[in-house]
Design a protein around this motif. Structure first.
Motif, mmCIF file in Angstrom:
data_model
loop_
_atom_site.group_PDB
_atom_site.id
_atom_site.type_symbol
_atom_site.label_atom_id
_atom_site.label_comp_id
_atom_site.label_asym_id
_atom_site.label_seq_id
_atom_site.Cartn_x
_atom_site.Cartn_y
_atom_site.Cartn_z
ATOM 1 N N GLY A 1 3.642 78.682 -25.557
ATOM 2 C CA GLY A 1 4.849 78.710 -24.185
ATOM 3 C C GLY A 1 4.132 79.757 -23.390
ATOM 4 O O GLY A 1 4.002 79.057 -21.604
ATOM 5 N N SER A 2 2.747 80.387 -23.804
ATOM 6 C CA SER A 2 2.675 80.903 -22.446
ATOM 7 C C SER A 2 1.444 80.607 -21.997
ATOM 8 O O SER A 2 0.925 81.231 -20.559
ATOM 9 C CB SER A 2 1.567 82.902 -23.420
ATOM 10 O OG SER A 2 0.481 81.472 -24.034
ATOM 11 N N LEU A 3 0.932 79.732 -21.993
ATOM 12 C CA LEU A 3 0.144 78.494 -20.964
ATOM 13 C C LEU A 3 1.342 77.410 -20.338
ATOM 14 O O LEU A 3 1.123 76.763 -21.582
ATOM 15 C CB LEU A 3 -0.997 78.781 -21.320
ATOM 16 C CG LEU A 3 -2.150 78.900 -21.480
ATOM 17 C CD1 LEU A 3 -3.525 79.133 -22.172
ATOM 18 C CD2 LEU A 3 -2.560 79.793 -19.992
ATOM 19 N N SER A 4 0.878 76.704 -19.540
ATOM 20 C CA SER A 4 1.105 75.360 -19.144
ATOM 21 C C SER A 4 -0.097 74.312 -19.401
ATOM 22 O O SER A 4 -0.501 74.741 -20.222
ATOM 23 C CB SER A 4 2.076 75.504 -17.488
ATOM 24 O OG SER A 4 0.630 75.678 -16.718
ATOM 25 N N VAL A 5 0.881 72.916 -19.837
ATOM 26 C CA VAL A 5 -0.369 71.694 -19.417
ATOM 27 C C VAL A 5 -1.896 71.736 -18.695
ATOM 28 O O VAL A 5 -2.827 71.872 -18.637
ATOM 29 C CB VAL A 5 0.388 70.931 -19.601
ATOM 30 C CG1 VAL A 5 -0.522 69.686 -19.659
ATOM 31 C CG2 VAL A 5 1.922 70.797 -20.625
ATOM 32 N N GLY A 6 -0.980 72.294 -16.934
ATOM 33 C CA GLY A 6 -2.250 72.676 -16.205
ATOM 34 C C GLY A 6 -3.074 73.981 -16.944
ATOM 35 O O GLY A 6 -4.600 73.602 -16.280
ATOM 36 N N ASP A 7 -2.153 75.253 -17.306
ATOM 37 C CA ASP A 7 -3.461 75.883 -17.720
ATOM 38 C C ASP A 7 -4.072 75.363 -18.610
ATOM 39 O O ASP A 7 -5.426 76.427 -18.564
ATOM 40 C CB ASP A 7 -2.593 77.156 -18.457
ATOM 41 C CG ASP A 7 -1.818 78.133 -16.459
ATOM 42 O OD1 ASP A 7 -2.190 77.187 -15.743
ATOM 43 O OD2 ASP A 7 -0.442 78.215 -17.577
ATOM 44 N N VAL A 8 -3.408 74.896 -19.732
ATOM 45 C CA VAL A 8 -4.718 74.341 -20.814
ATOM 46 C C VAL A 8 -6.320 74.143 -20.433
ATOM 47 O O VAL A 8 -7.341 74.003 -19.985
ATOM 48 C CB VAL A 8 -3.890 74.042 -21.941
ATOM 49 C CG1 VAL A 8 -5.162 73.287 -22.808
ATOM 50 C CG2 VAL A 8 -3.018 74.449 -22.538
ATOM 51 N N ALA A 9 -5.254 72.511 -19.425
ATOM 52 C CA ALA A 9 -6.823 71.168 -18.457
ATOM 53 C C ALA A 9 -7.312 72.135 -17.879
ATOM 54 O O ALA A 9 -8.800 72.111 -18.041
ATOM 55 C CB ALA A 9 -5.727 70.372 -18.091
ATOM 56 N N MET A 10 -7.068 73.025 -17.483
ATOM 57 C CA MET A 10 -8.162 74.356 -16.308
ATOM 58 C C MET A 10 -9.260 75.307 -17.859
ATOM 59 O O MET A 10 -9.766 74.903 -16.758
ATOM 60 C CB MET A 10 -7.032 74.821 -14.922
ATOM 61 C CG MET A 10 -8.247 75.821 -14.214
ATOM 62 S SD MET A 10 -7.743 76.933 -12.854
ATOM 63 C CE MET A 10 -6.491 78.278 -13.913
ATOM 64 N N PHE A 11 -8.805 76.090 -18.129
ATOM 65 C CA PHE A 11 -8.879 76.999 -19.064
ATOM 66 C C PHE A 11 -9.721 75.607 -20.220
ATOM 67 O O PHE A 11 -11.513 75.483 -19.983
ATOM 68 C CB PHE A 11 -7.951 76.997 -19.820
ATOM 69 C CG PHE A 11 -8.707 78.052 -21.199
ATOM 70 C CD1 PHE A 11 -9.013 79.137 -20.808
ATOM 71 C CD2 PHE A 11 -9.453 77.521 -22.765
ATOM 72 C CE1 PHE A 11 -9.916 79.947 -21.619
ATOM 73 C CE2 PHE A 11 -10.004 78.524 -22.764
ATOM 74 C CZ PHE A 11 -10.432 79.495 -22.744
ATOM 75 N N VAL A 12 -10.388 74.755 -20.220
ATOM 76 C CA VAL A 12 -10.870 73.225 -20.976
ATOM 77 C C VAL A 12 -12.036 73.008 -19.655
ATOM 78 O O VAL A 12 -12.933 73.639 -20.382
ATOM 79 C CB VAL A 12 -10.544 72.188 -21.313
ATOM 80 C CG1 VAL A 12 -11.286 70.975 -21.782
ATOM 81 C CG2 VAL A 12 -9.587 72.760 -22.141
ATOM 82 N N ALA A 13 -11.839 73.039 -18.610
ATOM 83 C CA ALA A 13 -12.570 72.834 -17.428
ATOM 84 C C ALA A 13 -13.559 73.876 -17.234
ATOM 85 O O ALA A 13 -14.153 73.548 -17.084
ATOM 86 C CB ALA A 13 -11.622 71.791 -16.339
ATOM 87 N N ALA A 14 -12.604 74.891 -17.220
ATOM 88 C CA ALA A 14 -13.476 76.705 -16.407
ATOM 89 C C ALA A 14 -13.878 76.730 -17.122
ATOM 90 O O ALA A 14 -15.703 77.434 -17.160
ATOM 91 C CB ALA A 14 -11.968 77.469 -16.492
ATOM 92 N N VAL A 15 -14.030 77.082 -19.118
ATOM 93 C CA VAL A 15 -14.779 76.524 -19.996
ATOM 94 C C VAL A 15 -16.254 76.085 -19.931
ATOM 95 O O VAL A 15 -17.296 76.506 -19.677
ATOM 96 C CB VAL A 15 -14.453 77.376 -21.018
ATOM 97 C CG1 VAL A 15 -15.355 76.624 -22.820
ATOM 98 C CG2 VAL A 15 -13.696 77.940 -21.493
ATOM 99 N N GLY A 16 -16.043 74.597 -19.384
ATOM 100 C CA GLY A 16 -17.112 74.459 -20.425
ATOM 101 C C GLY A 16 -17.871 73.910 -18.206
ATOM 102 O O GLY A 16 -19.014 74.118 -18.862
ATOM 103 N N GLY A 17 -16.918 74.374 -17.063
ATOM 104 C CA GLY A 17 -17.915 74.541 -16.239
ATOM 105 C C GLY A 17 -18.215 75.668 -16.483
ATOM 106 O O GLY A 17 -19.631 75.910 -15.474
ATOM 107 N N VAL A 18 -17.864 77.311 -16.351
ATOM 108 C CA VAL A 18 -18.867 78.313 -17.251
ATOM 109 C C VAL A 18 -20.173 77.848 -17.366
ATOM 110 O O VAL A 18 -21.318 78.422 -17.238
ATOM 111 C CB VAL A 18 -17.337 79.711 -17.164
ATOM 112 C CG1 VAL A 18 -19.158 80.803 -17.814
ATOM 113 C CG2 VAL A 18 -17.440 80.003 -16.339
#
Length: 434
Positions: A284-301
């Motif tokens: 519960g520390s990350l929202s669904v949008g946070d997970v999507a952004m994290f995955v995209a951000a890791v790939g982006g980095v």
């Protein structure tokens, strides 16, 4: 033995000089194209970052009752359109800029070659090798701008995606960035090895071309068949070919091992980040949008880091090649020249006074204390065995070389005080060797 630190500093200064020369040349050739390409680079770097944040916002709005997403959806569509269209426009501008810069660079290169008054540099195998690499460097001037802008894209994208990751997890951000350090070091080392290999192969290819020209050309065809040395020359040619192939294979294996290791490291980091994001979402520390952004951000980095590393390695390799171009265009003429003093029409004659000449300190004397007067209006024949110095004497008269000792006078004026090109093209009478 040279000091390694001094050699390294000299190498860095050489690359910096090559970079300034390339950027200056490209800007003079196509200032509008460079400006437009830089602006497109900034927009191209911003589009993926905007897409990541808009995607997160849309997902979070969809999980919220009565969340309005129409404006965000339009923004997401605009960002996607920009991301799709900008690379094509950038390629067009890069191609146009590259053509203009390449034409300017090649023109300056051959103008620099014309400044070499004599033949000494051209008869030294190192200079033709450098000249061929300089031509290759001149042809990649536009690619240097592309590499620099690619590095800028990588930096800007990296800043945006790292900022997104920092909001979610500073620890994972540090892990992703640390994984890029060995990639950067490895790519730079590979680019230096590629440049060294290219220089070594240039000399090997020159020898291979020499043997192939002997085997297929008409000039040596009679002698090769009379003496039956075709097989011998073919063995020599194939030995050079095997040397070149061995060097290429060794480089390919090094790149395969390096790239494989870097890909494995990148996949491991991405897998660790995905595991952390899923675990955090279940807690519960990350929202669904946070997970999507994290995955995209890791790939982006990782994509931004790969772009940055690849662009930096490409720029480094191209600068190493372009440094040969800089060396050629900044090379001083091999013979001292004057701006004035065009040779007048010959009236009295040409005089050689105690002329000595040899092609280098390692070669024997070709001419020893030659004293000769060639009166105006007379025909003179030079007769002698091969190697007696007949052609050398004509080269000295045309000032392809200067005498090692002594003087050559044109109506009493030393040839060193006459503009060599004007003298050679306009004033020298026809001579014949026998």
């Amino acid at each position: 033995m040279s000091d390694p630190g001094t050699s390294r500093r000299a190498g860095i200064r050489g690359l910096a000089t090559a970079a300034v020369e390339a950027m200056s040349l490209t800007w003079r050739s196509a200032p509008g194209g460079v400006t437009g390409y830089v602006f497109l680079t900034l927009a191209e770097a911003a589009a993926p970052i905007a897409t990541v944040w808009l995607t997160k916002s849309v997902i979070d709005r969809l999980t919220t009752p009565d969340g309005a997403v129409a404006g965000l959806a339009l923004g997401l569509a605009a960002a996607g359109l920009a991301a799709a269209a900008l690379p094509g426009i950038g390629r067009y501008l890069r191609a146009q800029t590259g053509r203009l810069a390449r034409a300017e660079a090649i023109d300056r290169l051959f103008a620099a070659a014309e400044r070499q008054v004599g033949l000494r540099r051209f008869e030294d195998p190192v200079f033709p090798d450098r000249l061929r690499l300089a031509q290759e460097g001149a042809g990649t001037t536009g690619d240097l701008v592309s590499g620099v802008c690619g590095s800028l894209t990588g930096v800007l994208s990296l800043i945006g995606f790292v900022g997104s990751l920092l909001i979610l997890s500073p620890a994972m951000t540090a892990l992703v960035l640390l994984a890029a350090v060995p990639a950067l070091v490895a790519e730079l080392l590979l680019s230096r090895r590629r440049a060294t290999k290219q220089w070594d192969l240039e000399q090997i290819h020159r020898r291979e071309f020499f043997y192939s020209r002997l085997l297929t050309g008409v000039q040596a065809a009679t002698e090769i068949r009379l003496f039956g040395i075709g097989a011998f020359l073919r063995v020599r040619m194939m030995a050079e070919r095997r040397r070149a192939d061995t060097a290429e294979i060794r480089m390919d294996r090094r790149e395969l091992v390096t790239q494989g290791g870097l890909t494995t490291l990148s996949a491991a980091v991405a897998g660790a980040g995905l595991w952390w994001a899923i675990t955090s979402a279940r807690q519960g520390s990350l929202s669904v949008g946070d997970v999507a952004m994290f995955v995209a951000a890791v790939g982006g980095v990782q994509t931004a880091l790969n772009t940055l590393v690849s662009s930096m390695a490409s720029v480094h390799a191209r600068l190493l090649t372009f440094s040969h171009y800089v060396a050629v265009i900044r090379a001083e003429p091999d013979l001292a020249s004057v701006d004035e003093g065009t040779a007048p029409a010959l009236r009295r004659g040409i005089e050689l006074r105690d002329v000595w000449f040899r092609y280098s300190d390692d070669h024997p004397w070709v001419l020893r204390g030659v004293d000769l007067t060639i009166p105006h209006g007379r025909s003179v024949a030079l007769v002698g065995l091969n190697g007696a110095g007949k052609s050398t004497l004509i080269r000295l008269l045309c000032r392809m070389y200067d005498p090692t000792r002594g003087r050559i006078l044109w109506d009493g004026v030393d040839l060193r005080d006459i503009r060599p090109l004007i003298f050679a093209i306009e004033s020298v009478p026809c001579s014949r060797t026998t």
